[in-house]
Design a protein around this motif. Sequence first.
Motif, PDB file in Angstrom:
ATOM      1  N   ALA A 296      -3.628   7.725   5.730  1.00 43.08           N
ATOM      2  CA  ALA A 296      -2.293   7.604   6.427  1.00 43.08           C
ATOM      3  C   ALA A 296      -1.976   8.508   7.502  1.00 43.08           C
ATOM      4  CB  ALA A 296      -1.317   8.234   5.211  1.00 43.08           C
ATOM      5  N   GLY A 297      -2.567   9.510   7.798  1.00 45.10           N
ATOM      6  CA  GLY A 297      -2.573  10.377   8.898  1.00 45.10           C
ATOM      7  C   GLY A 297      -2.873   9.746  10.131  1.00 45.10           C
ATOM      8  N   PHE A 298      -3.992   9.013  10.087  1.00 45.80           N
ATOM      9  CA  PHE A 298      -4.785   8.303  11.359  1.00 45.80           C
ATOM     10  C   PHE A 298      -3.933   7.222  11.638  1.00 45.80           C
ATOM     11  CE2 PHE A 298      -7.447   4.776  12.896  1.00 45.80           C
ATOM     12  CZ  PHE A 298      -8.147   5.423  13.970  1.00 45.80           C
ATOM     13  N   TYR A 299      -3.542   6.220  10.660  1.00 46.36           N
ATOM     14  CA  TYR A 299      -2.674   5.266  11.242  1.00 46.36           C
ATOM     15  C   TYR A 299      -1.453   5.662  11.593  1.00 46.36           C
ATOM     16  CZ  TYR A 299      -6.021   1.505  10.126  1.00 46.36           C
ATOM     17  OH  TYR A 299      -7.149   0.616  10.150  1.00 46.36           O
ATOM     18  N   THR A 300      -0.590   6.858  11.044  1.00 50.39           N
ATOM     19  CA  THR A 300       0.476   7.312  11.648  1.00 50.39           C
ATOM     20  C   THR A 300       0.653   7.676  13.102  1.00 50.39           C
ATOM     21  OG1 THR A 300       1.520   7.904   9.337  1.00 50.39           O
ATOM     22  CG2 THR A 300       2.336   8.894  11.390  1.00 50.39           C
TER      23      THR A 300
ATOM     24  N   HIS B 299      -2.413   1.265   0.142  1.00 50.79           N
ATOM     25  CA  HIS B 299      -0.926   1.785   0.072  1.00 50.79           C
ATOM     26  C   HIS B 299      -1.282   2.731   1.285  1.00 50.79           C
ATOM     27  CE1 HIS B 299       0.986   0.145  -3.031  1.00 50.79           C
ATOM     28  NE2 HIS B 299       0.244   0.483  -3.858  1.00 50.79           N
ATOM     29  N   ALA B 300      -2.050   3.650   1.637  1.00 54.33           N
ATOM     30  CA  ALA B 300      -2.090   4.924   2.577  1.00 54.33           C
ATOM     31  C   ALA B 300      -2.103   4.185   3.861  1.00 54.33           C
ATOM     32  CB  ALA B 300      -3.439   5.628   2.165  1.00 54.33           C
ATOM     33  N   VAL B 301      -2.962   3.176   4.125  1.00 52.06           N
ATOM     34  CA  VAL B 301      -3.030   2.455   5.346  1.00 52.06           C
ATOM     35  C   VAL B 301      -1.469   1.969   5.811  1.00 52.06           C
ATOM     36  CG1 VAL B 301      -3.806   0.622   6.709  1.00 52.06           C
ATOM     37  CG2 VAL B 301      -5.343   2.113   5.487  1.00 52.06           C
ATOM     38  N   ARG B 302      -0.804   1.176   4.789  1.00 49.83           N
ATOM     39  CA  ARG B 302       0.171   0.365   5.200  1.00 49.83           C
ATOM     40  C   ARG B 302       1.361   1.578   5.485  1.00 49.83           C
ATOM     41  NH1 ARG B 302      -3.108  -2.969   2.662  1.00 49.83           N
ATOM     42  NH2 ARG B 302      -3.222  -5.031   3.204  1.00 49.83           N
ATOM     43  N   GLN B 303       1.355   2.498   4.482  1.00 41.32           N
ATOM     44  CA  GLN B 303       2.384   3.624   4.383  1.00 41.32           C
ATOM     45  C   GLN B 303       2.493   4.167   6.013  1.00 41.32           C
ATOM     46  OE1 GLN B 303       1.883   6.312   1.247  1.00 41.32           O
ATOM     47  NE2 GLN B 303       2.319   4.727  -0.328  1.00 41.32           N
ATOM     48  N   GLY B 304       1.116   4.577   6.345  1.00 43.26           N
ATOM     49  CA  GLY B 304       1.019   5.034   7.431  1.00 43.26           C
ATOM     50  C   GLY B 304       1.701   4.280   8.608  1.00 43.26           C
ATOM     51  N   LYS B 305       1.555   2.946   8.696  1.00 43.07           N
ATOM     52  CA  LYS B 305       1.890   2.051   9.910  1.00 43.07           C
ATOM     53  C   LYS B 305       3.644   2.083   9.778  1.00 43.07           C
ATOM     54  CE  LYS B 305      -2.032  -0.773   9.954  1.00 43.07           C
ATOM     55  NZ  LYS B 305      -2.541  -2.275   9.459  1.00 43.07           N
ATOM     56  N   ARG B 306       4.066   2.073   8.518  1.00 39.81           N
ATOM     57  CA  ARG B 306       5.782   2.187   8.155  1.00 39.81           C
ATOM     58  C   ARG B 306       6.164   3.382   8.649  1.00 39.81           C
ATOM     59  NH1 ARG B 306       9.570  -0.114   9.246  1.00 39.81           N
ATOM     60  NH2 ARG B 306       8.396  -2.068   8.697  1.00 39.81           N
TER      61      ARG B 306
END
Length: 444
Positions: free
Chosen positions: A12-16, A331-338
Amino acid sequence: MPKILIVGGGYAGFYTAFKLQKHLRRGEATVTVVDPLPYMTYQPFLPEVAAGSVEPRHAIVPLRKHLKNTRVITAKVTGIDHASRTATITPEDGEPWQEEYDQIVVTAGAVSRTFPIPGVADEAIGLKTIEEATSIRDRIIANVDKASNLPAGPERDRLLTVVVVGGGFAGIEIFAELRSFVSALVGQYSSLSFEDTKFHLIEAMGRIMPEVSLPTSQWVIKNLAERGAEIHLDTQLQSAVDGKIELSTGESFESDLIIWTAGVMANPALKGTDLPLEPRGRLTVKADLRGVDADGNVVEGLWGAGDAAAVPDISGGSPLPDKSCVPNAQHAVRQGKRLAKNLVAVLRDEAPKDYFHKPAGAVAGLGLGIGAFQKGKLGITGFPAWIMHRGYHGLAMPMWERKFRVFGNWIVQFLFGRDLTAIPARDEPRVAFETFASRPAPKA
């Protein structure tokens, strides 16, 4: 400029941070990521790293290489005072300092959750980091090598016995991958046979892999049994002192490798802060990923995603009692993007959107050529599911240069076989030098 602080450099942090680099205009905000490690670990590949199918460095994503417009700090966040918008940054060497921010993104992830079972803290190893996966691989190869020089007996049996605690996806994948790995490994030793190796998985519930249907999970159990692996259902680990496994069924045996995968919990670093947390220690957030207090009011400047946040699953598909998103990479990857899009929207006085995602299904690798897939009522097992597993995770690996490295591993493995070589001495790399190093003669 507004200062954005991201706590944690996992999925999540990386993708954010990666998406903020794309969405923010030049000079619109500064972004800082703080994590104790300088890389993100793609955890679905940890079982394959442990089984020698993926090179350890190819299962991680270096933060500085791919977050070129982001300030990356390799340190721990040991305190957060959101009232004053400051965080305490503690490096491994040097003095802590206070970091000011305007917006904070809590993506601190999760750690292994254990219970006070005698011996677990001293003898077991988890499966949350690349270092753990690499250590498991080297330990198995070293143990088989030692066992090949011993006569049949308790000492050899201990070295050739592998125990995994926890029958979720992580536990079953590492259990099955290692079963496949050791089967190939013992074939190199004339003094050992397949029957000499023992594999035990301990699961407290009455079934494994709750993410898949019961028929699919039963197929996995049957397949593993045919491969010489034993699964103990409705069984609890009562003691692991000195490697002696004692089960609630009364069974007892010894093992030199105990792998713990029986649950995770939110990073305990969040405790002791003034952030709003739910009973399990996760940050409370709305569906748009903004932090909320106990009364449901938005806490300005606070965001959360990934395993450390209790994100409502508005798709209605959550199996959890509180109906929050399950802690997984999907979820973590998509949450980071959103979250990145929503944070930019708020900075521009626009309305954020809710996070919504229906799971694409669950897929597991169970050793070379064997897998399991579940999407709704559709269950696929065997070789087709294994191809789906490798295809999905190969493409889901962040960054194209990393994808090529992983697919390159698999191509080389297909051509030349699995890499069965360990480097156990790297844990103590100076031993060879110290053994033969000259020292000053003692004074007379």
